[in-house]
Structure formats: C-alpha cells, structure tokens
Write an enzyme that holds these catalytic residues in place. Structure first.
Site, PDB file in Angstrom:
ATOM      1  N   CYS A 145       0.869  -1.167   0.000  1.00 35.38           N
ATOM      2  CA  CYS A 145       0.000   0.000   0.000  1.00 35.38           C
ATOM      3  C   CYS A 145       0.907   1.219   0.000  1.00 35.38           C
ATOM      4  O   CYS A 145       2.110   1.105   0.157  1.00 35.38           O
ATOM      5  CB  CYS A 145      -0.876   0.005   1.233  1.00 35.38           C
ATOM      6  SG  CYS A 145      -1.738  -1.544   1.465  1.00 35.38           S
ATOM      7  N   ASN A 190       0.275   0.900   6.523  1.00 31.85           N
ATOM      8  CA  ASN A 190       0.801  -0.189   5.690  1.00 31.85           C
ATOM      9  C   ASN A 190       1.327  -1.263   6.624  1.00 31.85           C
ATOM     10  O   ASN A 190       1.933  -0.926   7.645  1.00 31.85           O
ATOM     11  CB  ASN A 190       1.993   0.282   4.848  1.00 31.85           C
ATOM     12  CG  ASN A 190       1.595   1.232   3.760  1.00 31.85           C
ATOM     13  OD1 ASN A 190       0.415   1.439   3.511  1.00 31.85           O
ATOM     14  ND2 ASN A 190       2.584   1.826   3.102  1.00 31.85           N
ATOM     15  N   GLY A 191       1.166  -2.519   6.271  1.00 30.34           N
ATOM     16  CA  GLY A 191       1.678  -3.594   7.134  1.00 30.34           C
ATOM     17  C   GLY A 191       0.535  -4.420   7.679  1.00 30.34           C
ATOM     18  O   GLY A 191      -0.605  -4.318   7.212  1.00 30.34           O
ATOM     19  N   LYS A 247       3.555  -3.595  -6.524  1.00 35.79           N
ATOM     20  CA  LYS A 247       4.969  -3.450  -6.877  1.00 35.79           C
ATOM     21  C   LYS A 247       5.900  -3.930  -5.778  1.00 35.79           C
ATOM     22  O   LYS A 247       6.920  -4.537  -6.038  1.00 35.79           O
ATOM     23  CB  LYS A 247       5.234  -1.972  -7.202  1.00 35.79           C
ATOM     24  CG  LYS A 247       6.650  -1.682  -7.671  1.00 35.79           C
ATOM     25  CD  LYS A 247       6.899  -2.295  -9.030  1.00 35.79           C
ATOM     26  CE  LYS A 247       8.341  -2.157  -9.483  1.00 35.79           C
ATOM     27  NZ  LYS A 247       8.659  -3.166 -10.503  1.00 35.79           N
ATOM     28  N   GLU A 256       2.164 -12.830 -15.532  1.00 32.48           N
ATOM     29  CA  GLU A 256       1.734 -11.742 -14.648  1.00 32.48           C
ATOM     30  C   GLU A 256       1.065 -10.591 -15.385  1.00 32.48           C
ATOM     31  O   GLU A 256       0.182  -9.946 -14.828  1.00 32.48           O
ATOM     32  CB  GLU A 256       2.867 -11.245 -13.748  1.00 32.48           C
ATOM     33  CG  GLU A 256       3.983 -10.534 -14.448  1.00 32.48           C
ATOM     34  CD  GLU A 256       5.082 -10.087 -13.490  1.00 32.48           C
ATOM     35  OE1 GLU A 256       4.780  -9.744 -12.345  1.00 32.48           O
ATOM     36  OE2 GLU A 256       6.240 -10.076 -13.918  1.00 32.48           O
ATOM     37  N   LYS A 289       6.889 -13.300 -16.687  1.00 36.32           N
ATOM     38  CA  LYS A 289       6.443 -12.047 -17.304  1.00 36.32           C
ATOM     39  C   LYS A 289       5.123 -12.253 -18.035  1.00 36.32           C
ATOM     40  O   LYS A 289       4.205 -11.460 -17.911  1.00 36.32           O
ATOM     41  CB  LYS A 289       7.467 -11.511 -18.330  1.00 36.32           C
ATOM     42  CG  LYS A 289       8.685 -10.821 -17.823  1.00 36.32           C
ATOM     43  CD  LYS A 289       8.480  -9.459 -17.219  1.00 36.32           C
ATOM     44  CE  LYS A 289       8.228  -9.551 -15.746  1.00 36.32           C
ATOM     45  NZ  LYS A 289       9.330  -9.610 -14.859  1.00 36.32           N
ATOM     46  N   TRP A 341      -3.942  -2.044  -0.957  1.00 31.04           N
ATOM     47  CA  TRP A 341      -3.945  -3.361  -1.630  1.00 31.04           C
ATOM     48  C   TRP A 341      -4.416  -4.337  -0.563  1.00 31.04           C
ATOM     49  O   TRP A 341      -3.731  -4.541   0.437  1.00 31.04           O
ATOM     50  CB  TRP A 341      -2.537  -3.686  -2.103  1.00 31.04           C
ATOM     51  CG  TRP A 341      -2.401  -4.949  -2.898  1.00 31.04           C
ATOM     52  CD1 TRP A 341      -2.564  -5.087  -4.247  1.00 31.04           C
ATOM     53  CD2 TRP A 341      -2.038  -6.241  -2.407  1.00 31.04           C
ATOM     54  NE1 TRP A 341      -2.327  -6.385  -4.613  1.00 31.04           N
ATOM     55  CE2 TRP A 341      -1.999  -7.120  -3.502  1.00 31.04           C
ATOM     56  CE3 TRP A 341      -1.741  -6.760  -1.156  1.00 31.04           C
ATOM     57  CZ2 TRP A 341      -1.681  -8.457  -3.400  1.00 31.04           C
ATOM     58  CZ3 TRP A 341      -1.430  -8.111  -1.039  1.00 31.04           C
ATOM     59  CH2 TRP A 341      -1.396  -8.938  -2.156  1.00 31.04           C
ATOM     60  N   ARG A 362       1.966   0.984  -6.371  1.00 31.23           N
ATOM     61  CA  ARG A 362       2.302   0.095  -5.250  1.00 31.23           C
ATOM     62  C   ARG A 362       1.114  -0.747  -4.792  1.00 31.23           C
ATOM     63  O   ARG A 362       1.277  -1.815  -4.228  1.00 31.23           O
ATOM     64  CB  ARG A 362       2.774   0.920  -4.067  1.00 31.23           C
ATOM     65  CG  ARG A 362       4.106   1.581  -4.277  1.00 31.23           C
ATOM     66  CD  ARG A 362       4.474   2.357  -3.047  1.00 31.23           C
ATOM     67  NE  ARG A 362       4.654   1.470  -1.918  1.00 31.23           N
ATOM     68  CZ  ARG A 362       5.808   1.170  -1.375  1.00 31.23           C
ATOM     69  NH1 ARG A 362       6.897   1.665  -1.895  1.00 31.23           N
ATOM     70  NH2 ARG A 362       5.887   0.382  -0.335  1.00 31.23           N
ATOM     71  N   GLU A 394      11.914 -16.606 -16.105  1.00 31.40           N
ATOM     72  CA  GLU A 394      11.534 -15.184 -16.075  1.00 31.40           C
ATOM     73  C   GLU A 394      10.579 -14.859 -17.230  1.00 31.40           C
ATOM     74  O   GLU A 394       9.615 -14.108 -17.059  1.00 31.40           O
ATOM     75  CB  GLU A 394      12.812 -14.324 -16.141  1.00 31.40           C
ATOM     76  CG  GLU A 394      12.607 -12.834 -16.354  1.00 31.40           C
ATOM     77  CD  GLU A 394      11.792 -12.133 -15.275  1.00 31.40           C
ATOM     78  OE1 GLU A 394      11.447 -12.753 -14.249  1.00 31.40           O
ATOM     79  OE2 GLU A 394      11.456 -10.953 -15.485  1.00 31.40           O
ATOM     80  N   HIS A 453      11.103 -35.621 -19.228  1.00 24.91           N
ATOM     81  CA  HIS A 453      10.703 -36.270 -17.976  1.00 24.91           C
ATOM     82  C   HIS A 453       9.258 -35.948 -17.602  1.00 24.91           C
ATOM     83  O   HIS A 453       8.857 -36.125 -16.462  1.00 24.91           O
ATOM     84  CB  HIS A 453      11.667 -35.872 -16.855  1.00 24.91           C
ATOM     85  CG  HIS A 453      13.073 -36.272 -17.134  1.00 24.91           C
ATOM     86  ND1 HIS A 453      13.493 -37.585 -17.107  1.00 24.91           N
ATOM     87  CD2 HIS A 453      14.155 -35.543 -17.518  1.00 24.91           C
ATOM     88  CE1 HIS A 453      14.777 -37.647 -17.430  1.00 24.91           C
ATOM     89  NE2 HIS A 453      15.200 -36.412 -17.693  1.00 24.91           N
TER      90      HIS A 453
HETATM   91  C1  F6R Z   1       7.852  -9.668 -11.222  1.00 28.97           C
HETATM   92  C2  F6R Z   1       8.207  -8.859 -10.072  1.00 28.97           C
HETATM   93  C3  F6R Z   1       8.298  -9.530  -8.741  1.00 28.97           C
HETATM   94  C4  F6R Z   1       9.479  -8.959  -7.948  1.00 28.97           C
HETATM   95  C5  F6R Z   1       9.499  -9.557  -6.538  1.00 28.97           C
HETATM   96  C6  F6R Z   1      10.696  -9.076  -5.740  1.00 28.97           C
HETATM   97  O1  F6R Z   1       7.856  -8.912 -12.400  1.00 28.97           O
HETATM   98  O2  F6R Z   1       8.407  -7.677 -10.184  1.00 28.97           O
HETATM   99  O3  F6R Z   1       8.399 -10.906  -8.883  1.00 28.97           O
HETATM  100  O4  F6R Z   1      10.670  -9.240  -8.620  1.00 28.97           O
HETATM  101  O5  F6R Z   1       8.328  -9.197  -5.872  1.00 28.97           O
HETATM  102  O6  F6R Z   1      10.687  -7.688  -5.587  1.00 28.97           O
HETATM  103  P1  F6R Z   1      11.984  -6.898  -5.171  1.00 28.97           P
HETATM  104  O7  F6R Z   1      12.971  -7.033  -6.266  1.00 28.97           O
HETATM  105  O8  F6R Z   1      11.525  -5.485  -4.968  1.00 28.97           O
HETATM  106  O9  F6R Z   1      12.489  -7.526  -3.890  1.00 28.97           O
END
Ligand code: F6R
Length: 608
Positions: free
Chosen positions: A2, A100-101, A603, A488, A485, A74, A27, A481, A504
């Site tokens: 948040c 937040n938290g 984020k 998500e 991508k 969030w 965020r 990765e 396998h």
């Molecule tokens: C995916 C993504 C997340 C972050 C993960 C770690 O695109 O952005 O998987 O990589 O939440 O976040 P950080 O790097 O901020 O610790």
C-alpha cells in the site's frame, strides 16, 4: 504494497495528496482515501478503485486545510471496499489513521475493544489502531501513538492526525518503510520517495521502532522508548521526470526501452578496462573478508530471484566460490548452517520485500555476512546489509520488473568478475569480459529494434492459452523469467522449464496450440537445446526461438526466430530476456490487459 503520503505546510493539502497518491498508485490500488484537518473538524473521503475514483468523489467538494494524510490500499484483511479503505477512525471520530503492514494481534485486540463497547466499521486490522490511539490520547498525539506501538504486534508504517492536535501529523514505523520529506514550505511523509520527489529531494529515513511528529515548521524523531533522535537529511537522486511516461503508452514499455541506459548506469564509473577489473566502492567496507569468501548465498524473490539464479552460473564460471541461490520465502525456514565467512547477497528492486528482509535477518542471526543489491536508495535492505551495490536505475514504476532484472544481471557479473580476478581469472579474460560488458548497451538497442517483429509474433500467438519457455544453464532462469512475465501481465498460463527436463514429463503437453519459446543462443548448450527443439517440432508444437544472429540451421526447423547479437556466453541472458519482455508486453497489449497494474499484484511486497 500500500502507499502512504502526508503533508503539513503552508499550501493546500488536497492537491499535494492526490498527486502523491497517483505517484504511489503502482504500489497498491484497490482503493484510496484521504483525511484533511479543517477548522471545523476532519474531512475524510474514500473510494474503491483507482485514484481517479477518489478524485471524482471529491469533485465539487470544498476542503480547505493544509494538514492531511492519504493512502492507496492493496487488500490484505477484508475485500476491497469503501468501508475497508483507509483512513480509518475511532469511535469519537477524532483520530484518523492510515497504515501499511499487518497488525498480527488484531483479533485479540479487536475482541478486547468490542468488550469495551467499541463497534467496528470495517474488516481491517488497521481499525484497531484508530481505536487504540483514540483511547490512549491524553493531550499528546505522539504519546498516544507511542503507547499504541507497545500494544500492537506485527508491522506498520502509519500516519495519524487528531482533531485535537491541530497542525500535527504523527508517523511511526516498524517493518514498513516511512520517509520524511523536508520541503521549503512544509513537511511530507511517504512510504516511497516518488510520492514527494516533485516537492523535495531532501529526506530523512525513519528507522525501525521510531516515530516522528511533523509540523509546518519542523519535525522531531524519537524512539519507541521516547529517546530523542537527531538525524540529518539525505538528498535523493530521483527526478520527477523519471516517473513520467514521456510518450510511451505504458511504464513497462518505457522501462524495457530504458535498458541500454540502465545497464550503462550499472557499470558507469565501475570498470577499469586496462586492468580487466571492476571497482565497486559500495563493497569496500567488507572487501577484506569478501575476497577470502568461498561460499555465497543469493536470496531474493520473483524476478530478482531469477536474476540471482543466472548469477549463480556466472559466479561459477568466473570465480572459485560455491554459490547457492534461494527463494527468500523458503530460505528462512531452512536449517541454516553456514561455513565461516559466508556472504548472503540480497537482491531486491524495492529493498523492502518482506521475505527478503526476513531472510537476511535470519542469516545474520546465524552468523552470515550481508551484502545488498538494491535499486531504492535508503530502503530497508540497503540499511540492514553491511555493504552493497546500488542499481542506480531510477524508479521502476511498471509492476512487472524489467530494467532492474538486466541491471541486476550486470551488477552480479561485475561482482563475480571482481572476485574472479582475485581468484584465478586471467588479465586477458578480465579485459575481454569488460569489453563485452561495455558493448552491451549497443547490442541491447539492436534487440529492441526488432520490437515490430516481436509484436507480429505476439499477434500470431496471443490467443494461445498455454505457453512453455525453455532454456539451459545461463538461460534456464531466463525461461523462468519469460514465463513469469507472460503470466503476470497477460494472465496467460506459462511454464518455464530447464529444457533437459522436458522428456521427464512436460513433453506430454506439447500440441499445435501450445507455443514454446526456446532460448537458444550459440553457447555450450546449443546442440542439446537444438535436440530439444526437434523433439517439440516432431510433436507439432510451434517454436519461437531466441537465437544468435545468423543461425540459419535453426531457422529451418523453428516457426519464428528473434535474433540477439553475439556476446560472451555468460552475458547472453542480459540480451535474451528482452525478447521475452517484449513478447509478454505485446501479448498483454493485444489482450487489452492493464499492463502497468496487473490484477492482484503490487509493486512492492511488504507482507510475508
Ligand atoms: C515480477 C516482479 C516480482 C518482484 C518480486 C521481488 O515482475 O516484479 O516478482 O521481482 O516481488 O521484488 P523486489 O525485487 O523489490 O524484492
């Protein structure tokens, strides 16, 4: 996850708070709200959805006040609804809180408060904070918050205003970031500098278990035990323009295109080409131990974890060090037993990811040394590690991480090269590696120039419901990765697999409706990858190959090729991930997804 933004000063609070909320929207974004002190009480408005919904609600409403707090939410406790949106207030409507938290003992506290006749209006844990602060208020808001901090368990970054404490905001922190901004005509507080960077670049970080009172004239920080703290301001380097779209339709695309620059920023001033050695000033405080270290554990989550997984191969190629890479959310539950002089390398864009923070705290308890590789300067991970290297990549706004991934790979390579040169790596190999690193930004531009071709491939396959991504060695994490991508931001199901594991089990899935993205640069894994692709083609699976330029043999057997220029084997992932990023972006765009703010995601994941 948040976001918090607060202002007390000479200007009207409302436009400053709304604009700050928009900067924080990435965020967390299922609801938003604000509370502003006015002459005749506190005006509080909340709305479900994006900040524009809150703006709509405020249209035509007269709010006159220069002290206010605002929040984007969030959902963790309770569904996204107006009743659950912040701010929350106490029974007498004196105290307004944003948070937040997670308050872990909220059920116990809620039951106690209900026994005292308090009626709850929301399902949130935050509401207990409002009631407790209200009950604890005895003329001093700071005292009331301090007492409340001793009653709650869990994590918080919080901000409070009180009807009977005019001109004051009290903020407090435990486990969730809070930064004070020092402006010319007032003071700010926010969970993220981007919310106030338009007004000031002078900031003071609140540390764990500290609280602060902000007024127009100044701020005072103290510990939870009421010990006053003197802390000088720091200057942040992010500019307001960094958080603009600058003509791009989405931040994700803008950030993909920023990569030639962010890679350069990752190595700028950090290379000694003649010596074949990088120089990383940030790790100098631990250099004497680090250069002797023979065991490294990389911990991270999500995309940062995949960067770490590539990093392991690069360390194994360039150094004599044993490297493990661990998901932070699992690592802390392992029976940790480190050889002497083990270094933990925590990778994190935000520097606030709760699992990564918890992992480094546990590792420290077990005697490990801590290094951080973080983008957000002054974030919790950067403060809790002994030394580290910053990405200097500017804010990453798109929820899906892109430019930080390639920046992390660059920095991990620099660290491995630096250590390798102190082990067995020759001058010639060091010089060759540095030349290749310096060439990366131009090579990356070459990959980006194929965006239209990649868009056409996305056009062809974006309606397929299941995708597979395959790679080996350095590029196995790129397959992971690439799949992350795609899922998500486009919500298409995708799996990343080490290509050798295909036979396998997963090969049973192959059919003409399931595209496979095969990462197959010309490296020591090429022949094996080639055979895996043939296995897929003989089962009529379409294959999109990410391959080295000029690979005509491959072109003959696959359906589509995206070319990457030739570089050193261990640098291929930095280029190979870009086609995966663009492919996901264009699929999501064709499917009309909310690319920068995909559903259910935030984020910065500050809950475990
Ligand atoms: C995916 C993504 C997340 C972050 C993960 C770690 O695109 O952005 O998987 O990589 O939440 O976040 P950080 O790097 O901020 O610790």
């Amino acid at each position: 996850m948040c976001g918090i933004v607060c202002y007390v000063g000479q200007k009207q609070a409302r436009p400053i708070l709304l604009e700050g909320l928009k900067q924080l929207e990435y965020r967390g974004y299922d609801s938003a709200g604000l509370a502003i002190q006015q002459e005749d009480g506190i005006a509080c408005y909340r709305a479900v959805g994006k900040i524009v919904e809150l703006e709509r609600k405020l249209n035509g409403v007269d709010i006159n006040g220069n002290v206010g707090i605002a929040h984007t939410r969030w959902a963790t406790h309770g569904e996204p609804s107006e009743a659950n949106a912040h701010p929350h207030w106490d029974q007498d409507e004196n105290v307004f809180v944003i948070h937040n938290g997670i308050i872990e003992n909220f059920i116990v506290l809620k039951k106690k408060l209900e026994k005292h006749g308090i009626t709850f209006r929301s399902e949130t844990d935050t509401e207990v904070l409002a009631h407790l602060i209200g009950l604890n208020f005895n003329g001093s808001l700071n005292e009331a918050v301090r007492k409340t901090m001793s009653q709650v368990e869990g994590t918080f970054g919080l901000a409070v205003i009180h009807r009977n404490a005019p001109g004051e905001i009290v903020v407090a922190r435990r486990g969730s970031p809070l930064i004070i901004g020092v402006g010319e005509d007032g003071h700010f507080a926010a969970s993220d500098v981007s919310a106030m960077v338009r007004h000031t670049n002078k900031v003071v970080h609140l540390e764990e278990n500290e609280l602060a009172t902000l007024t127009t004239e100044g701020f005072s920080i103290s510990t939870a035990q009421a010990k006053p703290i003197e802390r000088s301001t720091e200057t942040v380097e992010w500019r307001a323009e960094d958080a603009e779209l600058n003509g791009f339709p989405h931040f994700m695309l803008k950030e993909i295109y920023e990569q030639p620059e962010t890679i350069k920023n990752a190595f700028r001033g950090r290379l000694e080409p003649g010596e074949g050695v990088p120089k990383l000033g940030g790790i100098m405080p631990v250099w004497d131990s680090l250069k002797e270290c023979r065991h490294v554990v990389i911990v991270a989550c999500g995309t940062s974890y995949y960067a770490g997984a590539v990093g392991r191969y690069v360390f194994e190629r360039l150094t004599e060090i044993d490297v493990e890479v661990e998901l932070a959310s699992e690592f802390r539950y392992r029976k940790l037993n480190f050889p002497e002089n083990t270094f933990i390398v925590a990778l994190s864009q935000s520097g606030e990811t709760a699992d990564t923070l918890a992992a480094i705290r546990e590792a420290k308890r077990k005697g490990a040394r801590l290094l951080g590789m973080v983008n957000v300067v002054g974030s919790s991970i950067s403060r809790e590690t002994e030394a580290g290297v910053y990405n200097h990549a500017g804010p990453e706004i798109g929820v899906a991480s892109t430019k930080i991934f390639t920046s992390q790979l660059t920095i991990l390579t620099l660290l491995a090269l630096l250590l390798g040169r102190h082990h067995n790596l020759s001058l010639t190999e060091g010089v060759e590696a540095i030349r290749a690193i310096q060439a990366l930004p131009e090579l990356m531009k070459d990959v980006l120039s194929q965006a239209h071709h990649i868009e056409a491939i996305a056009e062809k396959y974006h309606k397929c419901n299941n995708w597979l991504f395959l790679g080996r060695k350095y590029n196995y994490p790129i397959a992971m990765e690439g799949a992350l991508k795609l899922k998500e931001i486009s919500y298409i199901h995708a799996e990343g697999y080490p290509a050798g594991e295909m036979k396998h089990g997963p090969i049973a899935l192959i059919n003409p409706e399931m595209p496979t993205v095969a990462i197959i640069p010309k490296d020591d894994m090429y022949e094996k990858m080639f055979s895996n692709i043939q296995e897929i083609k003989s089962r009529k699976g379409p294959v999109i190959a990410v391959a080295t330029k000029g690979d005509d043999d491959l072109r003959e057997i696959v359906d589509d090729v995206i070319e990457i220029p030739k570089t050193l084997d261990f640098l291929n992932p930095i280029l190979a991930v870009v086609p995966c990023q663009l492919l996901s972006y264009y699929c999501a765009s064709l499917l009309n997804r909310d690319i920068d703010k995909p559903r259910n995601l935030a984020k910065s994941v500050t809950v475990e």
